[in-house]
Design a protein around this motif. Structure first.
Motif, mmCIF file in Angstrom:
data_model
loop_
_atom_site.group_PDB
_atom_site.id
_atom_site.type_symbol
_atom_site.label_atom_id
_atom_site.label_comp_id
_atom_site.label_asym_id
_atom_site.label_seq_id
_atom_site.Cartn_x
_atom_site.Cartn_y
_atom_site.Cartn_z
ATOM 1 N N ASP A 116 0.813 -1.228 0.000
ATOM 2 C CA ASP A 116 0.000 0.000 0.000
ATOM 3 C C ASP A 116 0.843 1.273 0.000
ATOM 4 O OD1 ASP A 116 0.852 -0.537 2.521
ATOM 5 O OD2 ASP A 116 -0.978 0.123 3.518
ATOM 6 N N ARG A 117 2.169 1.135 0.072
ATOM 7 C CA ARG A 117 3.037 2.322 0.045
ATOM 8 C C ARG A 117 3.811 2.439 -1.264
ATOM 9 N NH1 ARG A 117 3.325 5.508 4.796
ATOM 10 N NH2 ARG A 117 1.315 5.013 5.721
ATOM 11 N N VAL A 118 3.576 1.488 -2.193
ATOM 12 C CA VAL A 118 4.147 1.607 -3.541
ATOM 13 C C VAL A 118 2.952 1.679 -4.490
ATOM 14 C CG1 VAL A 118 6.202 0.278 -2.917
ATOM 15 C CG2 VAL A 118 4.242 -0.905 -3.928
ATOM 16 N N PHE A 119 3.208 1.869 -5.769
ATOM 17 C CA PHE A 119 2.110 1.739 -6.733
ATOM 18 C C PHE A 119 2.474 0.594 -7.666
ATOM 19 C CE2 PHE A 119 -0.742 2.414 -10.191
ATOM 20 C CZ PHE A 119 -1.889 2.905 -9.577
ATOM 21 N N ILE A 120 1.561 -0.361 -7.823
ATOM 22 C CA ILE A 120 1.826 -1.545 -8.645
ATOM 23 C C ILE A 120 0.906 -1.529 -9.860
ATOM 24 C CG2 ILE A 120 1.964 -4.061 -8.689
ATOM 25 C CD1 ILE A 120 2.163 -4.074 -5.664
ATOM 26 N N ALA A 121 1.499 -1.655 -11.024
ATOM 27 C CA ALA A 121 0.700 -1.681 -12.256
ATOM 28 C C ALA A 121 1.335 -2.685 -13.226
ATOM 29 C CB ALA A 121 0.657 -0.294 -12.883
ATOM 30 N N ASN A 122 0.654 -2.924 -14.294
ATOM 31 C CA ASN A 122 1.149 -3.835 -15.326
ATOM 32 C C ASN A 122 1.196 -3.135 -16.673
ATOM 33 O OD1 ASN A 122 1.560 -6.476 -14.087
ATOM 34 N ND2 ASN A 122 -0.648 -6.502 -13.722
ATOM 35 N N ILE A 123 1.967 -3.701 -17.585
ATOM 36 C CA ILE A 123 1.972 -3.223 -18.975
ATOM 37 C C ILE A 123 0.559 -3.361 -19.556
ATOM 38 C CG2 ILE A 123 2.812 -3.793 -21.300
ATOM 39 C CD1 ILE A 123 5.054 -2.551 -19.713
ATOM 40 N N LEU A 124 -0.059 -4.519 -19.348
ATOM 41 C CA LEU A 124 -1.431 -4.744 -19.832
ATOM 42 C C LEU A 124 -2.413 -4.695 -18.671
ATOM 43 C CD1 LEU A 124 -1.311 -7.727 -22.383
ATOM 44 C CD2 LEU A 124 -1.019 -5.285 -22.817
ATOM 45 N N LYS A 125 -3.579 -4.132 -18.919
ATOM 46 C CA LYS A 125 -4.627 -4.082 -17.883
ATOM 47 C C LYS A 125 -5.579 -5.269 -17.989
ATOM 48 C CE LYS A 125 -3.007 -0.017 -16.813
ATOM 49 N NZ LYS A 125 -1.688 -0.115 -16.174
ATOM 50 N N CYS A 126 -5.433 -6.071 -19.030
ATOM 51 C CA CYS A 126 -6.312 -7.243 -19.193
ATOM 52 C C CYS A 126 -5.470 -8.506 -19.331
ATOM 53 C CB CYS A 126 -7.166 -7.104 -20.456
ATOM 54 S SG CYS A 126 -8.307 -5.713 -20.386
ATOM 55 N N ARG A 127 -6.031 -9.602 -18.899
ATOM 56 C CA ARG A 127 -5.309 -10.870 -18.932
ATOM 57 C C ARG A 127 -5.245 -11.447 -20.349
ATOM 58 N NH1 ARG A 127 -7.124 -16.881 -17.337
ATOM 59 N NH2 ARG A 127 -5.033 -17.768 -17.337
ATOM 60 N N PRO A 128 -4.036 -11.751 -20.827
ATOM 61 C CA PRO A 128 -3.972 -12.481 -22.095
ATOM 62 C C PRO A 128 -4.380 -13.934 -21.850
ATOM 63 C CG PRO A 128 -1.870 -11.403 -21.563
ATOM 64 C CD PRO A 128 -2.710 -11.398 -20.326
ATOM 65 N N PRO A 129 -5.184 -14.528 -22.748
ATOM 66 C CA PRO A 129 -5.639 -15.906 -22.526
ATOM 67 C C PRO A 129 -4.464 -16.855 -22.316
ATOM 68 C CG PRO A 129 -6.639 -14.944 -24.507
ATOM 69 C CD PRO A 129 -5.653 -13.941 -23.987
#
Ligand code: URA
Length: 226
Positions: A116-129
């Motif tokens: 909760d003290r970092v920000f976590i994100a991904n390159i893609l916002k949706c799951r590739p099958p």
């Protein structure tokens, strides 16, 4: 600048993060207590979240359960960027909540950080099958969302975890083994590459190198703070 506690709390709430307080510290709060800049920041985040949730820019929207926007402190010093949601993340709507996520949490804890003290994100916002690698058109379609998140968070350090995140962010084909261990830049933000926690689960002998990468990131973040 130190952010007043009521602003930090409102931010976290705007991002959908529960804020637990002892009963005697709880006080009335809400958007109306915030200054106009803070209110407009919250609106910007809300709009971005809503845009991502409604996104149909690539084919992945047809197979997702939900988008996985990202989570954490919107004013974090550290931003962690992974590849894409897996099955568990797609189900829960939060990045890095599966086995690899638990290891990521431990890695962060080892350098005194928490989810909760970092920000976590991904390159893609949706799951590739079937957790296949992102296609070029998918990462291109999602790029603007991540770019905006980076602009809003303004982290002092970015940690790119795994080959896909590192190569796409740095626009290179170099393997992680060659990218890790040194300082890169994403615009004016220092960036460190490390192994993906899913890889570390399969190859625990590489954890020592990941530790070195986290120490490097900590050092660079401190340098950026002075
Ligand atoms: N792997 C990633 O790169 N991101 C997640 O959110 C989960 C697993």
């Amino acid at each position: 600048m130190v952010q007043p506690e009521h602003q930090r709390r409102a931010y976290l709430e705007a991002l959908g993060i529960d804020v637990w307080l002892p009963r005697d510290q709880a006080e009335p709060h809400g958007e109306d207590m915030l200054d106009t800049d803070t209110q407009s920041d919250i609106r910007v985040w809300d709009d971005l979240r809503a845009t991502v949730a409604a996104c149909t820019s690539c084919g992945l929207h047809t197979s997702r359960t939900q988008t996985v926007f990202g989570i954490g402190d919107p004013q974090a010093d550290w931003m962690i960027i992974g590849e894409a949601p897996g099955a568990e993340e797609d189900r829960r709507g939060e990045p890095f909540v599966g086995r690899a996520g638990k290891l990521l949490d431990e890695m962060l804890r080892a350098v005194g950080r928490s989810r909760d003290r970092v920000f976590i994100a991904n390159i893609l916002k949706c799951r590739p099958p079937n957790n296949r690698d992102p296609k070029a058109e998918e990462s291109a379609a999602c790029r603007g969302y991540l770019q905006r998140q980076i602009e809003l968070v303004k982290p002092k350090i970015i940690l790119a975890v795994g080959r896909i995140a590192a190569q796409l962010l740095l626009e290179t084909d170099e393997p992680v083994g060659r990218l890790r261990g040194s300082r890169h830049q994403l615009g004016d933000i220092p960036l460190v590459v490390t192994y993906h926690p899913a890889y570390l689960l399969r190859s625990p002998s590489q954890k020592r190198k990941a530790w070195d990468d986290l120490c490097l990131a900590t050092r660079l973040m401190r340098e950026a703070s002075v």
